[in-house]
Design a protein around this motif. Sequence first.
Motif, mmCIF file in Angstrom:
data_model
loop_
_atom_site.group_PDB
_atom_site.id
_atom_site.type_symbol
_atom_site.label_atom_id
_atom_site.label_comp_id
_atom_site.label_asym_id
_atom_site.label_seq_id
_atom_site.Cartn_x
_atom_site.Cartn_y
_atom_site.Cartn_z
ATOM 1 N N GLY A 150 1.103 -1.354 0.068
ATOM 2 C CA GLY A 150 0.104 -0.255 -0.251
ATOM 3 C C GLY A 150 1.192 1.581 0.275
ATOM 4 O O GLY A 150 2.083 1.301 0.327
ATOM 5 N N ARG A 151 0.054 2.495 -0.306
ATOM 6 C CA ARG A 151 0.875 3.633 -0.144
ATOM 7 C C ARG A 151 1.622 4.110 0.933
ATOM 8 O O ARG A 151 0.751 4.222 1.618
ATOM 9 C CB ARG A 151 0.404 4.275 -0.451
ATOM 10 N N GLU A 152 2.692 4.180 1.116
ATOM 11 C CA GLU A 152 3.432 5.145 2.408
ATOM 12 C C GLU A 152 2.544 6.376 2.952
ATOM 13 O O GLU A 152 2.649 6.534 4.556
ATOM 14 C CB GLU A 152 4.367 5.331 2.020
ATOM 15 N N ASP A 153 2.245 6.758 2.303
ATOM 16 C CA ASP A 153 0.956 7.827 2.960
ATOM 17 C C ASP A 153 -0.487 7.958 3.542
ATOM 18 O O ASP A 153 -1.276 8.037 4.107
ATOM 19 C CB ASP A 153 1.113 9.288 1.982
ATOM 20 N N ASN A 154 -0.526 6.094 3.646
ATOM 21 C CA ASN A 154 -1.297 5.469 4.426
ATOM 22 C C ASN A 154 -0.895 6.239 5.977
ATOM 23 O O ASN A 154 -1.044 4.836 6.447
ATOM 24 C CB ASN A 154 -2.056 4.216 3.985
ATOM 25 N N LEU A 155 -0.791 7.379 6.599
ATOM 26 C CA LEU A 155 -0.080 7.218 7.516
ATOM 27 C C LEU A 155 -1.439 6.993 8.907
ATOM 28 O O LEU A 155 -2.500 6.940 8.814
ATOM 29 C CB LEU A 155 0.378 8.533 7.479
ATOM 30 N N LYS A 156 -0.939 6.586 10.218
ATOM 31 C CA LYS A 156 -1.979 5.670 11.336
ATOM 32 C C LYS A 156 -1.399 7.514 12.284
ATOM 33 O O LYS A 156 0.287 7.639 12.401
ATOM 34 C CB LYS A 156 -1.602 4.557 12.178
ATOM 35 N N VAL A 157 -2.288 7.934 12.603
ATOM 36 C CA VAL A 157 -1.494 9.525 13.791
ATOM 37 C C VAL A 157 -1.438 8.830 14.801
ATOM 38 O O VAL A 157 -2.375 8.396 15.846
ATOM 39 C CB VAL A 157 -2.641 10.624 13.989
ATOM 40 N N ALA A 211 3.177 14.829 15.167
ATOM 41 C CA ALA A 211 4.156 15.416 13.737
ATOM 42 C C ALA A 211 3.219 14.771 12.817
ATOM 43 O O ALA A 211 3.269 15.325 11.845
ATOM 44 C CB ALA A 211 5.587 14.820 13.835
ATOM 45 N N ASP A 212 2.755 13.339 13.730
ATOM 46 C CA ASP A 212 1.228 12.565 12.572
ATOM 47 C C ASP A 212 1.029 13.570 11.786
ATOM 48 O O ASP A 212 0.485 13.372 10.795
ATOM 49 C CB ASP A 212 0.782 11.699 12.701
ATOM 50 N N HIS A 213 0.021 14.350 12.867
ATOM 51 C CA HIS A 213 -1.165 14.739 12.268
ATOM 52 C C HIS A 213 -0.701 16.060 11.505
ATOM 53 O O HIS A 213 -1.492 16.161 10.779
ATOM 54 C CB HIS A 213 -2.162 15.588 14.356
ATOM 55 N N ALA A 214 0.201 16.769 11.692
ATOM 56 C CA ALA A 214 0.583 17.697 11.244
ATOM 57 C C ALA A 214 0.476 17.286 10.015
ATOM 58 O O ALA A 214 0.507 18.151 8.901
ATOM 59 C CB ALA A 214 2.008 18.434 11.820
ATOM 60 N N LEU A 215 1.218 16.200 10.050
ATOM 61 C CA LEU A 215 1.649 15.929 8.197
ATOM 62 C C LEU A 215 -0.068 15.260 7.669
ATOM 63 O O LEU A 215 -0.069 15.160 6.344
ATOM 64 C CB LEU A 215 2.660 14.729 8.477
ATOM 65 N N VAL A 216 -1.005 14.897 7.764
ATOM 66 C CA VAL A 216 -1.576 14.349 7.111
ATOM 67 C C VAL A 216 -2.825 15.500 7.780
ATOM 68 O O VAL A 216 -3.479 15.319 6.105
ATOM 69 C CB VAL A 216 -2.469 12.975 8.150
ATOM 70 N N GLU A 217 -2.423 16.392 8.092
ATOM 71 C CA GLU A 217 -3.677 17.902 8.171
ATOM 72 C C GLU A 217 -2.522 18.566 6.811
ATOM 73 O O GLU A 217 -3.085 18.655 5.532
ATOM 74 C CB GLU A 217 -3.151 18.575 9.050
#
Length: 239
Positions: A207-214, A218-224
């Motif tokens: 799967g895509r690397e940007d299927n991120l779990k917050v 820092a994760d929150h900022a990236l997903v935002e």
Amino acid sequence: MNDAVWAIVPAAGRGSRFGGDRPKQYLEVAGRTLLEHALDALLVHPRVAGAVVALSADDAYWPGEAARQGKPVLACVGGGERADSVLAALDALPADVGDSSLVLVHDAARPNLRLDDLDRLIAAAGAHADGAILAAPVRDTLKRAAADGGIASTEPRESLWRAMTPQAFRRGPLASALRAARGDGVVVTDEAMAIERLGGRPRLVEGREDNLKVTTPADHALVEFLLARGDRGASERST
């Protein structure tokens, strides 16, 4: 096998590693909560018939909605561990969801799921008795830490993958595997681990690397950032 697929979203956790005054799944990004993004990304798929969300008993943030994307959203009380919440949601599925039906389990704080990833996952899980999971190959060099904080060794990364969600399995085998782990006193960290304990070999679907779990601010900022620029994957079709 019934062609309809149901989704389960365990959302009873407190998100203690993230901090803050509310569970992380209720943090807002691009006008919706992480949980809303996760649900929309699942429910927009034509094969997904509905979702069950497992909540903590004292959840004060769940809006009580009964539908999203024109599809039913059910709620149940989860448990102290992820596996307990998934089992509770499996038990809360409609009566016409049989043991051979595919069920997706997706993290409530993983909002950027892509529709094409979900397509390939459902196809792979439907073709293999032990199901399938989204995952990504490990690309960084891995170091094992010593007790004093130094590097003990460099670990080979070949054949290593990072597990993501959704993970897709047939309802009956998944429920049996989770109950077996609980009966043995084993806390499984994902659904595939429970299947593996009984000898199953779920398929890896890249799967895509940007299927991120917050998990962190820092994760929150990236997903935002990803969602604000319109890089929303499947959830961009949401209402």
